[in-house]
Write an enzyme that holds these catalytic residues in place. Sequence first.
Site, PDB file in Angstrom:
ATOM      1  CE  LYS A  42      -3.867  -2.337   0.440  1.00  0.00           C
ATOM      2  NZ  LYS A  42      -4.854  -2.469  -0.419  1.00  0.00           N
ATOM      3  CD  GLN A  63      -3.185   2.951   2.801  1.00  0.00           C
ATOM      4  OE1 GLN A  63      -2.496   2.044   3.506  1.00  0.00           O
ATOM      5  NE2 GLN A  63      -4.376   2.820   2.735  1.00  0.00           N
ATOM      6  CG  HIS A  89       2.334   7.813   7.076  1.00  0.00           C
ATOM      7  ND1 HIS A  89       1.522   7.213   7.976  1.00  0.00           N
ATOM      8  CD2 HIS A  89       3.376   7.075   7.120  1.00  0.00           C
ATOM      9  CE1 HIS A  89       1.920   6.092   8.457  1.00  0.00           C
ATOM     10  NE2 HIS A  89       3.018   5.949   7.797  1.00  0.00           N
ATOM     11  CG  HIS A 107       2.859  12.448  12.181  1.00  0.00           C
ATOM     12  ND1 HIS A 107       2.517  13.532  13.273  1.00  0.00           N
ATOM     13  CD2 HIS A 107       2.150  11.350  13.065  1.00  0.00           C
ATOM     14  CE1 HIS A 107       1.841  12.873  14.266  1.00  0.00           C
ATOM     15  NE2 HIS A 107       1.909  11.676  14.219  1.00  0.00           N
ATOM     16  CE1 TYR A 158     -12.731   4.506  10.339  1.00  0.00           C
ATOM     17  CE2 TYR A 158     -10.555   4.137   9.849  1.00  0.00           C
ATOM     18  CZ  TYR A 158     -11.854   4.430   9.578  1.00  0.00           C
ATOM     19  OH  TYR A 158     -12.340   4.060   8.284  1.00  0.00           O
ATOM     20  NE  ARG A 184      -5.270  10.099   1.502  1.00  0.00           N
ATOM     21  CZ  ARG A 184      -4.030   9.484   1.757  1.00  0.00           C
ATOM     22  NH1 ARG A 184      -3.016   9.903   1.466  1.00  0.00           N
ATOM     23  NH2 ARG A 184      -4.112   8.470   2.415  1.00  0.00           N
TER      24      ARG A 184
END
Length: 290
Positions: free
Chosen positions: A133, A136, A141, A144, A181, A260
């Site tokens: 993936k 992503q 990302h 961070h 989540y 996205r």
Amino acid sequence: MEEIVTMYQDFMKKADPRIADYPLMQSPFLVMGILLAYVYFVLSLGPRLMANRKPLNLKKFMVLYNFFLVGLSLYIVYEFLMAGWLTGYTWRCDPVDFSQDPKALRMVSVAWLFVFSKFIELTDTVIFVLRKKNEQVTFLHLFHHSVLPWSWWWGARFGPGGMGSFHAMINSMVHVVMYLYYGLSAAGPAFQKYLWWKKHITAIQLAQFVIVSVHISQYYFMPSCQYQFPIFVHLIWIYGTIFFILFSNFWYQSYTKGKRLPRVAQQAAQHNGSSIHENGTVTNGKVKAN
């Protein structure tokens, strides 16, 4: 070179000795090596290793991993509250307590645990790579996940606690919601009805940066403040602003423009309405697990 080494040694003498024996806290070069290896793996080595392989099925691991981080984040929040934020801190200009008081030592422990949790969370990106993936692994990302462990290492090494620990507690609160989540999403189609709130996670993250920035900004309006590390105040304010901008752009691209979303999902959204999840796609009332 000898002068540089001496300057470094003199600088590190100012670090908090109470945290020196905790894992990863002996030297900044160890954590720098880990983070550089992480960036190299997710941007180069990992994709090359997976290029001719099928994506790994990590769903059971992902469920366990995400719910483990929910529990860990909850524990970190509790420890921050018990170590000061509900047991003596004013929520304004709180200095670091460098004493051997049990509460002060508890704050040292949770400050370290927060730092250590950031290294555990590097697994997020490794999962993306092993599942192929790679889309992503965005700049947001990667930035961070690589910047926060590095910057908070210095915070914990020199000033574990006080005013500068507020944003760590708030970040852990957000991670309770976020990893809950992700855990539900990884658990499969049976939990689809509980996954309507992904958009709100980004809203909570944006609120996080506003709250953190407002709290730390008190420093600039106080006639006097006994917090010992003004440099951390400036860095927290800068980080809060930068991440607010980056997450705002993510919100715009994801939920306003929908850039996205995969092409098929974009087309479906125009006709039926759909949403994309971190671990699965929900389209027209049915879940397709990735």
